[in-house]
Design an enzyme around this catalytic site. Sequence first.
Site, PDB file in Angstrom:
ATOM      1  N   ASP A   1       0.830  -1.169   0.078  1.00  0.00           N
ATOM      2  CA  ASP A   1       0.096  -0.223  -0.009  1.00  0.00           C
ATOM      3  C   ASP A   1       0.735   1.206  -0.019  1.00  0.00           C
ATOM      4  O   ASP A   1       1.982   1.257  -0.430  1.00  0.00           O
ATOM      5  CB  ASP A   1      -0.907  -0.041   1.254  1.00  0.00           C
ATOM      6  CG  ASP A   1      -2.215   0.684   0.835  1.00  0.00           C
ATOM      7  OD1 ASP A   1      -2.138   1.809   0.408  1.00  0.00           O
ATOM      8  OD2 ASP A   1      -3.339   0.009   1.053  1.00  0.00           O
TER       9      ASP A   1
ATOM     10  N   HIS B   1       2.350   2.003  -2.969  1.00  0.00           N
ATOM     11  CA  HIS B   1       1.169   2.800  -3.863  1.00  0.00           C
ATOM     12  C   HIS B   1       1.874   4.366  -3.845  1.00  0.00           C
ATOM     13  O   HIS B   1       0.943   5.095  -4.142  1.00  0.00           O
ATOM     14  CB  HIS B   1      -0.010   2.928  -2.986  1.00  0.00           C
ATOM     15  CG  HIS B   1      -0.512   1.287  -3.391  1.00  0.00           C
ATOM     16  ND1 HIS B   1      -1.855   1.063  -2.851  1.00  0.00           N
ATOM     17  CD2 HIS B   1      -0.271   0.123  -4.004  1.00  0.00           C
ATOM     18  CE1 HIS B   1      -2.178  -0.146  -3.213  1.00  0.00           C
ATOM     19  NE2 HIS B   1      -1.157  -0.778  -3.884  1.00  0.00           N
TER      20      HIS B   1
END
Length: 435
Positions: free
Chosen positions: A233, A256
């Site tokens: 993430d 991310h």
Amino acid sequence: MFKGILLLFMVWTCAALASGSKTASSSKPSCLIGGTTFNLQDYGAKGDGVTDDTQALERAWQDACKSPDATLLIPGGKTFLIAQVSLQGPCKPNTKIRIEGNIHAPDASSWSNSNSAPWIQIKNLEGLKVEATGTLDGNGTSWWSRACKPTPGSTSCRKAPTSIEFNTVKNLRVNGLEVVNSPRMHVNFNGCQHVAAQWLRINSPGNSPNTDGIHITNSQDVVIKYAMVAAGDDCVSIVGGSSNIDVSSIVCGPGHGISIGSLGGGDVVSGVRVRNANLIGTTNGVRIKSYKNGHGAVSDVSFEDVRMDEVANPIIIDQAYCDAHEHDCGAEAAAEEVSGVSISGVRYKNISGTSKTKTAITLRCSQVVGCDGIELDNVEITQATKGANADARCSNAYGVAGKNVFPESCLAAQELKSRRASSSVQAEKVSLPFS
């Protein structure tokens, strides 16, 4: 002369303590000049990676917390199996935790289904120093296949714990902490003030769900530098109630990207500086994201000296962000826009590299509040595919572009904001609760 005699007395005292029994029942700490060291093994910890050493850690912490200038030592050359634990204060001044050995979490099957609190929580302290050469292993492989985020509504999903959370800690120093294979977030600074964390190492696979590397929430005056983050993430995520955050000298990927948000529940973030970052193969670059019809504000943000290598969505502001695992995105997209998170004063300077997607700059801003005071200066992002041209796309984004901006800026002139006079009243109403 006096200082010399005092030093000899301290050495003699420490030697006398060290010569005593070191059985688990005596729980006798070792002594170092300048404070007392509470060794986990002196409290019965086996460090064999199989025996549960949680109670030994709790006892050692209780004694260290009551002693000024104390050091809780996780000794090297051992692997300690530690279940969910909360090390709470307040403690005597100048408490230290030194992690030389490895700490391993138990398998997910041994956790309570209803308990998603952090694996290791350090709470309600002031003046804490954490030094680490060992590793915290969250045993995430036993959690990821059961994660709720990829399979919303599944009856078999488990809410996974964050590996380590610093909660309500003031004047915190963290150096050398390594966290791997986290069930969920790796390191969370929650409600902390005056934090300096450096040489952090985060490592989980790119497909591990919801494993943010460094998460900062409701915290002020935080400095993160010299960090290497590989996660599933956001490498760094900064959310509501956070201000004066400085992130520098960070390598991110997979992951991310570096994100502010998601925001929308009245969240306010201000004074964020991201500098000297290198993003490699991430699904986003530098990002600000908020939910449609949310409330709150983001202001005074700068991304500077950032290098990107085959990054998708290198520069992105999304004021209609939706997480399909948590929301009905179709319904949200169809909903009438009546409010939005105010975003203003965001600067991008010396940003370079390659985009994995055609659109290198996306500024998708709200019709109601828009994005104001956006600056692009010396931004040069090309498409990674040879011979293909990158582009920029903007909606309701106002600001100025300096020299050497590629792809060509799509910002609307700041003075055109006056044409949205009918929306400015609504924007003022949105901002009032946070003034």
